[in-house]
Design an enzyme around this catalytic site. Structure first.
Site, short mmCIF file in Angstrom:
data_model
loop_
_atom_site.label_atom_id
_atom_site.label_comp_id
_atom_site.label_asym_id
_atom_site.label_seq_id
_atom_site.Cartn_x
_atom_site.Cartn_y
_atom_site.Cartn_z
N LYS A 70 -19.81 -19.75 -11.73
CA LYS A 70 -19.03 -19.58 -12.92
C LYS A 70 -17.56 -19.23 -12.48
O LYS A 70 -16.66 -19.52 -13.26
CB LYS A 70 -19.91 -18.31 -13.43
CG LYS A 70 -19.52 -18.17 -15.12
CD LYS A 70 -20.48 -18.98 -15.72
CE LYS A 70 -20.25 -18.97 -17.19
NZ LYS A 70 -21.34 -19.93 -18.17
N TYR A 98 0.92 -1.20 0.10
CA TYR A 98 0.01 0.09 -0.03
C TYR A 98 0.83 1.23 0.09
O TYR A 98 1.86 1.39 -0.84
CB TYR A 98 -0.75 -0.04 1.10
CG TYR A 98 -2.10 0.95 1.25
CD1 TYR A 98 -2.78 0.84 -0.13
CD2 TYR A 98 -2.63 1.97 2.03
CE1 TYR A 98 -4.08 1.72 -0.32
CE2 TYR A 98 -3.46 2.67 1.96
CZ TYR A 98 -4.46 2.45 0.66
OH TYR A 98 -5.45 3.61 0.63
#
Length: 441
Positions: A94, A39
């Site tokens: 999916k 970060y």
């Protein structure tokens, strides 16, 4: 015979962490240095590199391996318009298939969008995040406009699996079934029950394979689609314009037909209709979850029929999982900006070719069978055939390169080896991770 109970299915979705997918970091965060690179302030280096060269987004983020599965829940499985919340388990599923079959990461995006413009607008805003978009369970006719406009307006692959996945897998089956039946593709007379997204895409794809358009008779809930019909949607008018004969009924059309394609509802076809078909008929009855005619009923009157359904408990299962993971894998790895017709045709032909190869013992064991040999009961590979990755993805990638939509060149021999090693390693990692939940599945 059902493979599971309702209770088992619900437990599968709710046990342990809820749902079927989660986000897992692939970089360490063990100490202050790791944190500062993940970060602030280290992330700024990647940000500015991309700012100065936007193509670096493919190198410094997960975009090159990330697909959005986008749905508004208006045409879910065999369930209909149940909405985006109720459709979310399908989209998560999916994601499981993308990951397990092709090591592609997925975010399922279930949206409150009623119109084509709303879906298109959402997808266009999502483009910077994703390497590709898989449209799913969006009703016709809106799905046609949505896909076409996104293909034209985005610079990443867009693929409506309900249309083209079924078309590609069944198309592979048609190629092999015609060969087994001793029929020429150009001479096939095809009867189609259904005129929605899948039926339309399948019929157009068969035309690409060589079937003559005037030999495709399509039926919707009002009957045969021909020039006597008024106010047809353009997707239906395309087939009506080429009809040389008008059929009074589905039964009449099936007399002497070579192929029946079912993408409608159960019970549409009676045994006597199958009996009336031509020699060595090809029957792909794919209504979900029950076909237009049960497999045993069709085979009882026509043992010579080459029959496929969407079910795994009978031969020749037409399952979209044999297509979309590997099509996107090849497209992403070639850096393709589109999934074009040549890539779809390459996928179908690679699937058809694989069915002619000897089937490994481990695949036979998955299905509890002793053999699977190219012929009337084996015209397409089993859905769990791990070799599809090595056959289909390279074929799709090569077609992307050959047609100029790819941005990368690949050493195909090495690429095939890398694919096998990649999926083996990923399966080991995923299975070890899942075992920590100890869910008992």
């Amino acid at each position: 015979m059902a493979l599971f109970t309702k209770e088992e299915a619900l437990l599968y979705h709710s046990a342990g962490r809820r749902g079927k997918v989660e986000v897992v970091p692939v970089k360490p965060c063990r100490n202050q240095k790791d944190l500062s690179m993940a970060y602030s302030p280290g992330v700024a280096e990647a940000c500015m590199a991309i700012y100065h060269d936007p193509e670096k987004v493919w190198e410094y983020t997960n975009r090159a391996n990330l697909v959005a599965v986008v749905s508004n829940g208006t045409a879910v499985l065999g369930l209909g318009n149940i909405g985006p919340k109720a459709g979310k388990p399908v989209m998560e599923g999916k994601g499981v298939l993308f990951k397990m079959f092709a090591d592609i990461d997925v975010y399922d995006i279930n949206i409150n969008a009623k119109t084509a413009d709303e879906v298109i607008s959402c997808c266009k805003m999502l483009e910077p995040t994703f390497g590709g978009i898989n449209l799913e369970d969006i009703k016709a006719p809106e799905c046609f406009e949505i896909e076409q406009r996104l293909i034209e307006e985005l610079e990443i692959p867009v693929f409506h699996d309900d249309q083209h996945g079924t078309a590609i897998i069944s198309g592979a089956g048609i190629l092999n079934a015609a060969e087994i039946a001793g029929k020429n593709i150009e001479d096939l007379r095809v009867v189609v029950s259904g005129a929605g997204a899948s039926a339309n895409a399948c019929s157009r794809f068969y035309e690409k394979l060589g079937v003559q358009l005037e030999n495709i008779a399509m039926f919707d809930s009002k009957g045969h689609i021909n020039t006597t019909r008024k106010d047809l949607h353009p997707t239906k008018q395309y087939f009506a314009d080429k009809q040389k004969k008008n059929f009074a009924s589905l039964a009449e059309a099936m007399v002497g037909a070579d192929v029946f394609l079912g993408l409608s509802v159960k019970g549409m076809v009676k045994p006597e209709m199958v009996q009336s078909m031509g020699k060595n008929p090809i029957i792909f009855a794919m209504a979900n979850p029950d076909p237009e005619i049960p497999y045993p009923d069709a085979k009882a009157v026509r043992p010579d029929a080459i029959m496929g359904t969407g079910r795994s408990d009978f031969p020749n299962q037409v399952n979209n999982v044999s297509g979309f993971p590997f099509i996107f894998r090849g497209a992403l790895d070639a850096g393709s900006r589109k999934i074009n017709e040549e890539m779809k045709l390459a996928a179908a032909r690679s699937i058809a070719a694989l069915a002619k190869e000897p089937v490994p013992a481990e695949i036979l064991a998955m299905y509890g069978i002793k053999e699977a040999t190219f012929g009337i009961d084996y015209v397409i590979p089993k859905a769990l055939d791990f070799r599809l990755l090595e056959w289909e993805a390279p074929a799709v990638a090569q077609a992307a390169i050959d047609t100029g939509v790819a941005t990368k060149k690949l050493d195909m021999a090495q690429y095939k080896k890398d694919l096998r090693a990649r999926i083996d390693a990923e399966h080991k990692r995923i299975n070890a991770f899942i075992d920590t939940y100890n869910l008992g599945f």
